[in-house]
Write a protein that holds these residues in place. Structure first.
Motif, short mmCIF file in Angstrom:
data_model
loop_
_atom_site.label_atom_id
_atom_site.label_comp_id
_atom_site.label_asym_id
_atom_site.label_seq_id
_atom_site.Cartn_x
_atom_site.Cartn_y
_atom_site.Cartn_z
N MET A 189 0.85 -1.18 0.00
CA MET A 189 0.00 0.00 0.00
C MET A 189 0.89 1.24 0.00
O MET A 189 1.90 1.28 0.68
CB MET A 189 -0.92 0.01 1.21
CG MET A 189 -1.74 -1.22 1.44
SD MET A 189 -3.38 -1.43 0.85
CE MET A 189 -4.35 -0.11 0.87
N GLU A 190 0.44 2.24 -0.70
CA GLU A 190 1.19 3.48 -0.83
C GLU A 190 0.49 4.59 -0.04
O GLU A 190 -0.73 4.77 -0.15
CB GLU A 190 1.26 3.87 -2.30
CG GLU A 190 1.94 5.18 -2.56
CD GLU A 190 1.87 5.59 -4.03
OE1 GLU A 190 2.22 6.74 -4.31
OE2 GLU A 190 1.47 4.77 -4.86
N LEU A 191 1.25 5.32 0.76
CA LEU A 191 0.72 6.44 1.51
C LEU A 191 0.40 7.57 0.53
O LEU A 191 1.28 8.04 -0.19
CB LEU A 191 1.72 6.92 2.56
CG LEU A 191 1.31 8.11 3.40
CD1 LEU A 191 0.12 7.76 4.29
CD2 LEU A 191 2.47 8.59 4.25
N ILE A 192 -0.87 8.01 0.50
CA ILE A 192 -1.25 9.08 -0.42
C ILE A 192 -1.62 10.37 0.31
O ILE A 192 -1.68 11.42 -0.32
CB ILE A 192 -2.38 8.66 -1.38
CG1 ILE A 192 -3.63 8.25 -0.60
CG2 ILE A 192 -1.92 7.57 -2.31
CD1 ILE A 192 -4.84 7.99 -1.48
N TYR A 241 -4.11 5.39 2.62
CA TYR A 241 -3.30 4.53 1.77
C TYR A 241 -4.10 4.10 0.54
O TYR A 241 -5.32 3.96 0.61
CB TYR A 241 -2.87 3.27 2.52
CG TYR A 241 -2.00 3.52 3.73
CD1 TYR A 241 -0.63 3.67 3.59
CD2 TYR A 241 -2.55 3.62 4.99
CE1 TYR A 241 0.18 3.90 4.69
CE2 TYR A 241 -1.76 3.85 6.10
CZ TYR A 241 -0.40 3.99 5.94
OH TYR A 241 0.38 4.22 7.05
N ALA A 242 -3.39 3.87 -0.56
CA ALA A 242 -4.00 3.32 -1.76
C ALA A 242 -3.17 2.13 -2.20
O ALA A 242 -1.94 2.12 -2.09
CB ALA A 242 -4.05 4.36 -2.87
N GLY A 243 -3.86 1.14 -2.69
CA GLY A 243 -3.18 -0.06 -3.16
C GLY A 243 -4.09 -0.84 -4.08
O GLY A 243 -5.24 -0.46 -4.34
N THR A 244 -3.60 -1.95 -4.57
CA THR A 244 -4.36 -2.81 -5.46
C THR A 244 -4.66 -4.12 -4.77
O THR A 244 -3.77 -4.73 -4.19
CB THR A 244 -3.56 -3.07 -6.76
OG1 THR A 244 -3.21 -1.81 -7.34
CG2 THR A 244 -4.37 -3.88 -7.74
N GLU A 286 -8.75 -4.47 -8.15
CA GLU A 286 -9.35 -3.15 -7.94
C GLU A 286 -8.48 -2.31 -7.01
O GLU A 286 -7.75 -2.83 -6.18
CB GLU A 286 -10.74 -3.30 -7.31
CG GLU A 286 -11.74 -3.98 -8.20
CD GLU A 286 -13.10 -4.12 -7.54
OE1 GLU A 286 -13.18 -3.91 -6.30
OE2 GLU A 286 -14.06 -4.42 -8.24
N THR A 287 -8.58 -1.00 -7.17
CA THR A 287 -7.88 -0.08 -6.28
C THR A 287 -8.62 -0.01 -4.95
O THR A 287 -9.84 0.11 -4.92
CB THR A 287 -7.79 1.32 -6.90
OG1 THR A 287 -7.10 1.22 -8.15
CG2 THR A 287 -7.07 2.29 -5.99
N VAL A 288 -7.86 -0.09 -3.87
CA VAL A 288 -8.42 -0.07 -2.53
C VAL A 288 -7.85 1.13 -1.79
O VAL A 288 -6.64 1.34 -1.77
CB VAL A 288 -8.08 -1.37 -1.77
CG1 VAL A 288 -8.60 -1.31 -0.35
CG2 VAL A 288 -8.60 -2.58 -2.51
N ILE A 289 -8.75 1.93 -1.21
CA ILE A 289 -8.35 3.07 -0.38
C ILE A 289 -8.66 2.70 1.07
O ILE A 289 -9.75 2.27 1.39
CB ILE A 289 -9.14 4.35 -0.74
CG1 ILE A 289 -9.01 4.68 -2.23
CG2 ILE A 289 -8.72 5.52 0.13
CD1 ILE A 289 -7.64 5.14 -2.65
N SER A 290 -7.67 2.86 1.95
CA SER A 290 -7.89 2.57 3.36
C SER A 290 -7.32 3.70 4.20
O SER A 290 -6.41 4.41 3.79
CB SER A 290 -7.27 1.23 3.75
OG SER A 290 -5.88 1.29 3.61
N GLU A 291 -7.90 3.86 5.40
CA GLU A 291 -7.45 4.89 6.32
C GLU A 291 -7.07 4.25 7.64
O GLU A 291 -7.68 3.27 8.06
CB GLU A 291 -8.53 5.94 6.55
CG GLU A 291 -8.84 6.76 5.33
CD GLU A 291 -9.86 7.84 5.60
OE1 GLU A 291 -9.84 8.83 4.87
OE2 GLU A 291 -10.65 7.72 6.56
N ALA A 292 -6.07 4.83 8.26
CA ALA A 292 -5.64 4.37 9.58
C ALA A 292 -5.42 5.59 10.44
O ALA A 292 -5.01 6.65 9.96
CB ALA A 292 -4.35 3.56 9.46
#
Length: 102
Positions: A1-4, A15-18, A24-30
């Motif tokens: 995952m890449e920090l965006i 973060y965004a990742g595949t 599919e592109t996945v957006i997650s928050e922490a």
């Protein structure tokens, strides 16, 4: 995952990742809860030193943003406006966030 994105005010990391299975592109928050816990510990130290007693209001609890999101998802946004209900839920479900017992 890449920090965006990083929000320093509430220490939210986005973060965004595949997804390896679907592509599919996945957006997650922490959320980093260390700041909220440090505030809680500092307020407890002030209570133990009897600093501010009778002069100012003291912190009852420190609620990090990720807990606010969990509370509003579970109980609706009204929970954040009802102080007594909020303290009841915090005491029951998140006692580690309490500085002063009620």
């Amino acid at each position: 995952m890449e920090l965006i994105d990083f929000n320093p005010l509430n220490r939210r990391y986005t973060y965004a990742g595949t997804d390896a299975q679907t592509g599919e592109t996945v957006i997650s928050e922490a959320f980093d809860k260390s700041h909220a816990l440090a505030v809680k510990d500092r307020a407890k130290d002030m209570k133990d030193a009897r600093s501010g007693v009778g002069q100012d209001m003291r912190l009852a609890c420190s609620i990090p943003p990720f807990v606010q999101v969990e509370l509003t998802n579970q109980y609706g946004p009204e929970i954040l406006k009802d102080f007594d209900a909020l303290l009841f839920v915090i005491n029951r479900d998140y006692p580690h966030l309490m500085v002063h017992g009620t």
